[in-house]
Design an enzyme around this catalytic site. Structure first.
Site, PDB file in Angstrom:
ATOM      1  N   PRO A 124     -14.835  -7.527   2.030  1.00 41.46           N
ATOM      2  CA  PRO A 124     -15.835  -8.242   2.886  1.00 41.46           C
ATOM      3  C   PRO A 124     -16.998  -7.862   2.498  1.00 41.46           C
ATOM      4  O   PRO A 124     -18.136  -8.581   2.915  1.00 41.46           O
ATOM      5  CB  PRO A 124     -15.530  -7.746   4.243  1.00 41.46           C
ATOM      6  CG  PRO A 124     -14.604  -6.362   4.276  1.00 41.46           C
ATOM      7  CD  PRO A 124     -13.839  -6.605   2.920  1.00 41.46           C
ATOM      8  N   TYR A 155       0.763  -1.060   0.197  1.00 36.28           N
ATOM      9  CA  TYR A 155      -0.115   0.029   0.150  1.00 36.28           C
ATOM     10  C   TYR A 155       0.861   1.183   0.000  1.00 36.28           C
ATOM     11  O   TYR A 155       1.362   1.778   1.232  1.00 36.28           O
ATOM     12  CB  TYR A 155      -0.798  -0.176   1.166  1.00 36.28           C
ATOM     13  CG  TYR A 155      -1.783  -1.249   1.354  1.00 36.28           C
ATOM     14  CD1 TYR A 155      -2.075  -2.051   0.190  1.00 36.28           C
ATOM     15  CD2 TYR A 155      -2.128  -1.568   2.714  1.00 36.28           C
ATOM     16  CE1 TYR A 155      -2.704  -3.305   0.463  1.00 36.28           C
ATOM     17  CE2 TYR A 155      -3.053  -2.647   2.860  1.00 36.28           C
ATOM     18  CZ  TYR A 155      -3.360  -3.583   1.497  1.00 36.28           C
ATOM     19  OH  TYR A 155      -4.188  -4.738   1.890  1.00 36.28           O
TER      20      TYR A 155
END
Length: 278
Positions: free
Chosen positions: A202, A55
């Protein structure tokens, strides 16, 4: 928030975490907002925050340290190693060579301003390097006191089994949500072994709201489809620790509020049935 889970049997966190991947590190105005989101997550009771070397090449780790260091007692910031940016193409690629893993751990320690990464996850298994060799390096880092616990990401049941022969595995981070249950066998294996399962993506990037059943359940509960998807995950198994990510405080607060939702057996059965269509 409903309950906690002890990662590795001893590291207690609240089950609904936060994925920091979407937090921007530049320009300065966006960075200020990202810092505010990270701090708000902790204010709301989040004790598990997920980041990775990938990231921003460590920029996300530095952002979290800027926002949260010194860390509140009980706050776990977990990171991942094993992916590098190619010097020739500029693209991210797998690299599980021992020297790369060691270097990225040293960088993570410096960027996060810690002496030990309490949970370090192998971002992906590099097929060019024997799995035992990759995990052997992480085991050595545990023995050296630089890593507390080892986790995996995007692995099969077979890979999980092989990994556990080399080092204790405290967590697995695979793609999993209400509409995408490809890794159900891995979740089952984690549940049987008491290994934390951190589903990434998710809520299927919001696609859950396109399903009539999800929308119906959301209306019945006075909630959003995203909250229903997170509540479903939290009720799926005690080892499931969702890590939804966002760059906005309003969305963050919506996600955290999902922990207070309780699905009825009927609602859960209707949502479970969605797997037959995906």
């Amino acid at each position: 928030m409903p309950g906690t889970f002890r990662i590795g049997g001893d590291l207690e966190v609240r089950r609904l975490g936060f994925g920091a991947m979407h937090l921007p590190t530049e320009p300065a105005t966006a960075r200020e907002g990202a810092v505010a989101v990270a701090r708000r997550a902790v204010e709301l009771g989040v004790t598990l925050i997920d980041t990775a070397h990938m990231y921003g090449g460590g920029a996300n780790e530095e952002l979290l340290a800027e926002a949260l260091h010194p860390y509140a007692e009980g706050l776990l910031v977990t990171t991942k190693v094993g992916v590098v940016r190619s010097e020739s193409s500029g693209e991210w690629e797998l690299n599980g060579r021992p020297e790369v893993l060691r270097a990225q751990v040293e960088q993570a320690l410096r960027r996060l301003r810690v002496e030990r990464v309490e949970l370090l996850q192998l971002h992906r298994v590099d097929p060019a390097i024997p799995l035992a060799e990759q995990l052997g390096v992480l085991r050595e880092l545990v023995e050296a006191g630089k890593v507390g616990r080892v986790g995996l990401s995007e692995v099969t049941v077979g890979e999980l089994g092989l990994a556990r022969e080399v080092v204790d595995i405290a967590s697995v981070q695979n793609r999993y949500n209400l509409l995408d249950r490809e890794h159900e066998p891995v979740l089952e294996a984690c549940a049987a072994a008491g290994i934390a399962f951190l589903p990434w993506r998710p809520v299927a990037w919001g696609a859950s709201g396109d399903e009539a059943v999800v929308a119906e359940v959301a209306a019945e509960l006075g909630a959003t489809p995203t909250q229903v998807a997170l509540a479903w995950l939290l009720g799926r198994a005690p080892v499931v620790l969702p890590i939804p990510g966002t760059a906005g405080i309003a969305h963050l607060e919506e996600n955290v509020a999902a922990a207070a939702l309780t699905l009825t057996p009927s609602q859960r059965a209707r949502l479970n049935a969605l797997s037959e269509h995906h």
